[in-house]
Design a protein around this motif. Sequence first.
Motif, mmCIF file in Angstrom:
data_model
loop_
_atom_site.group_PDB
_atom_site.id
_atom_site.type_symbol
_atom_site.label_atom_id
_atom_site.label_comp_id
_atom_site.label_asym_id
_atom_site.label_seq_id
_atom_site.Cartn_x
_atom_site.Cartn_y
_atom_site.Cartn_z
ATOM 1 N N ALA A 1 -5.477 2.934 1.642
ATOM 2 C CA ALA A 1 -3.994 3.473 1.593
ATOM 3 C C ALA A 1 -3.524 3.748 0.182
ATOM 4 O O ALA A 1 -3.044 4.728 -0.267
ATOM 5 C CB ALA A 1 -3.007 2.606 2.104
ATOM 6 N N GLY A 2 -4.377 2.978 -0.776
ATOM 7 C CA GLY A 2 -4.169 3.195 -2.118
ATOM 8 C C GLY A 2 -4.961 4.402 -2.821
ATOM 9 O O GLY A 2 -4.682 4.865 -3.794
ATOM 10 N N HIS A 3 -5.680 5.012 -1.915
ATOM 11 C CA HIS A 3 -6.581 6.118 -2.409
ATOM 12 C C HIS A 3 -6.181 7.403 -2.092
ATOM 13 O O HIS A 3 -7.199 8.377 -1.968
ATOM 14 C CB HIS A 3 -8.064 5.751 -2.022
ATOM 15 C CG HIS A 3 -8.503 4.651 -3.108
ATOM 16 N ND1 HIS A 3 -9.467 5.242 -3.934
ATOM 17 C CD2 HIS A 3 -8.414 3.390 -3.165
ATOM 18 C CE1 HIS A 3 -9.776 3.982 -4.943
ATOM 19 N NE2 HIS A 3 -9.219 2.983 -4.000
ATOM 20 N N GLY A 4 -5.193 7.561 -1.504
ATOM 21 C CA GLY A 4 -4.610 8.809 -1.164
ATOM 22 C C GLY A 4 -4.859 9.398 0.372
ATOM 23 O O GLY A 4 -5.302 8.727 1.124
ATOM 24 N N GLU A 5 -4.683 10.724 0.510
ATOM 25 C CA GLU A 5 -4.681 11.345 1.906
ATOM 26 C C GLU A 5 -5.959 11.735 2.251
ATOM 27 O O GLU A 5 -6.631 11.650 3.493
ATOM 28 C CB GLU A 5 -4.218 12.416 1.784
ATOM 29 C CG GLU A 5 -2.593 12.623 1.368
ATOM 30 C CD GLU A 5 -1.689 11.832 2.331
ATOM 31 O OE1 GLU A 5 -1.686 12.136 3.593
ATOM 32 O OE2 GLU A 5 -1.014 10.826 1.946
ATOM 33 N N PRO B 1 -5.606 -1.461 4.509
ATOM 34 C CA PRO B 1 -4.630 -1.521 3.351
ATOM 35 C C PRO B 1 -5.292 -1.042 1.974
ATOM 36 O O PRO B 1 -4.587 -0.202 1.338
ATOM 37 C CB PRO B 1 -4.376 -3.081 3.141
ATOM 38 C CG PRO B 1 -4.736 -3.616 4.470
ATOM 39 C CD PRO B 1 -5.661 -2.832 4.836
ATOM 40 N N PRO C 1 0.885 -1.123 -0.030
ATOM 41 C CA PRO C 1 -0.036 0.036 -0.103
ATOM 42 C C PRO C 1 0.934 1.229 0.080
ATOM 43 O O PRO C 1 0.737 2.277 -0.662
ATOM 44 C CB PRO C 1 -0.818 -0.230 1.261
ATOM 45 C CG PRO C 1 -0.743 -1.515 1.804
ATOM 46 C CD PRO C 1 0.483 -2.030 0.937
ATOM 47 N N LEU D 1 2.019 2.561 -3.207
ATOM 48 C CA LEU D 1 1.293 3.403 -4.074
ATOM 49 C C LEU D 1 1.147 4.643 -4.064
ATOM 50 O O LEU D 1 0.895 5.248 -2.891
ATOM 51 C CB LEU D 1 -0.266 2.751 -4.080
ATOM 52 C CG LEU D 1 -0.824 1.245 -4.523
ATOM 53 C CD1 LEU D 1 -1.819 1.000 -4.179
ATOM 54 C CD2 LEU D 1 -0.362 1.117 -5.953
ATOM 55 N N ALA D 2 1.426 5.464 -4.852
ATOM 56 C CA ALA D 2 1.349 6.949 -4.739
ATOM 57 C C ALA D 2 -0.075 7.562 -4.651
ATOM 58 O O ALA D 2 -1.115 7.087 -5.009
ATOM 59 C CB ALA D 2 1.972 7.703 -5.896
ATOM 60 N N PRO D 3 -0.147 8.490 -3.553
ATOM 61 C CA PRO D 3 -1.437 8.871 -3.223
ATOM 62 C C PRO D 3 -2.330 9.265 -4.613
ATOM 63 O O PRO D 3 -3.458 8.950 -4.580
ATOM 64 C CB PRO D 3 -1.377 10.270 -2.814
ATOM 65 C CG PRO D 3 -0.050 10.269 -1.963
ATOM 66 C CD PRO D 3 0.753 9.210 -2.860
#
Lengths: 554, 117
Positions: free
Chosen positions: B62-66, B59, A543, A546-548
């Motif tokens: 987390a791949g979807h950004g802030e 998890p 995870p 992976l960039a935001p």
Amino acid sequence: MTMTTTTAMPVGTESQLVIAPMLIVLAAAVGSLLLGRHPRTRAAVSLAAGAAYAVAVAAIDWYIVLAPDAPGIATYQVGDWPAPFGITLVADGLSAFMLTMVAVLGVASLVFSTRHLPGGEGRSYYFPLFHFLALGVTGAFLTGDLFNLFVWFEVMLMASYVFVAYSGGPQHTRAAFWYVTLNLLASAVFLLGVGGIYATTGTLNMADLAQRLADPAAYGLEPVPVVGLLGLLLSVFAIKAGLVPFQFWIPTAYRAAPPQITALLAGATKKVGIYAIIRLSFTVFAGAEVAVDLQLPVLDAAIAGESPLPFVGTALFLMAAASILVGGIGAVGRDSMEGVFAYSSIGQVGFIAIPVAIAATTIDPTLRQFAIVAALVYALNHTLAKGLLFLAVGTVRAATGTSRFADLGGMAKRSPPLAIAVFVGSLALVGIPPLSGFFGKFLVFDAAARARAGPVIVLLLVGSLLTIAYATRLWNQSFWGAETDAVETATVDSVQVIVLVVLAAAIVTVGVGFDPVYEFAETAAEAALDTEGYVDAVDPTEPSELAPSSGGDH
Amino acid sequence: MTGVVLAATVGALFALGTFLLLRRDLIRVVWGLAIISQAANVYLLAMAGIAPATADSVPILAGHGENVPVTADPLVQALVLTAIVIGFGMTAFALVLSYRVYEEHDTLDVTELGDRE
């Protein structure tokens, strides 16, 4: 660093090959469902789909596993989602070996079915259900995700429920009810195992799971509960494989289902249980560092170090030993052909599980791989021989209307090719050279000898003697002796006999030209033990990697 | 506190399901199966953790950004949805099958079914 990990992976032909067999059977299932009113077209479409399936599996065998420059493993990420998040399909040596068995038996059973469809009103649903059964089995062999394994199990089971209830009649309905009840219960237990593993490790992707369990500290997880959860899953797979003490549903269910489906139940769906045990124990959970203090004095091989494997080995050994005895003794006393073969199926799966247990308890990597090869070769032999024998039950039943020993006798005179095919199948079960069964049995004995497990060898000997006893008895009662009334008036279907003879020829061919088969099994065993290769191929993205911004892509 | 309540509920559901599964009446057996499969679903849902989750603990978020709000783990919800659909179909099938048993045997009593072999 955006989603390079996924886009860098070429979606090549190998990758698409992985999903091909599933698409073919899915299309066949839907197609034959729509063709319900055209029996001839439906049968033709089903046969074509069976052939296409076999071609797709052969292509997987060659281009992914066996060709000189083959990658050995290929993945398909459904929807191009990266690994731990999306659904991953993986084809490696082990999956390919299993698929090949299913393809051979499936085509034989399909051709057989075009001649004689059992049942009345349900007849138009026979082929769609057949394809859904094949779809479930194929999906289970190819999935790289624990929850999807559950889903494919259910797909496979749904079709098999209907088949067990298919022929109608009070006995069959009752058998189907218990079969459904038991399997629904098993499904709930499966879900418990899956949920527990997700809670413990935070993932269900098998490659990701293997990676996390091998290095629990880095992921901040406590791997100890995994042993118990693996035990839950093991019991579910043992039900599918029909290992004692989970064997009680087999005799009634096998008697209730149409013979050509019983051939698949024994030859293919049983192997899904074995496959799941091998895949999860050796590829996924082997690396988990958990101390298991559980040893059987009879398995003298050194116990595998810090891993859940000794637990798997001990449990499997106990179940396999009981299976060999219960199945063998049960088979000797049956009074009908399918009764004998159903019990024999319980005993034979014990012979497959013994080497798996040896592989799980040893620390010697060579012996471990050899034992898995033995299990796979024995599984292949069981698929061919038992497939042939259950189909032969179908032929005998279609010809004489019965399969009880009391009403049979003298079949050998009535149809010599049928008798020869059954003879070859029985000899393969017994393990006579140069048939496939000889190598299966030889390798199992050899693995036990290399593990220096004396009591296991005695057990295997007893099991083999029981096999000889019931095979001889079956032959004497139904094929030898004077012709009974039922046999005298019998007309044996020639196409069905040809299918049986072809399967018998396959048994002889595997035995005579054994080298390539052994190499294939060896590749499969290597793949089963190669956790690193499996993780690399699936390539679960972290995870944090992976960039935001990557989330916006979807 | 929620955890204890949830655990007790799951336990009670399993107990009730097992109790019904061991009855003589086939319809009760089907009820038992349905309840056990629902208990497994609740358990599965609880396995995602019952505290509010953020991108750190889930998890897939987390791949979807802030800009992820505090939310439940969507993965188990997807799993449970699948499991519910499967369980629903299976229960329907088991019901139809028990109806056929009734048609063929004129009884839904397990012991009477056993006597007729």
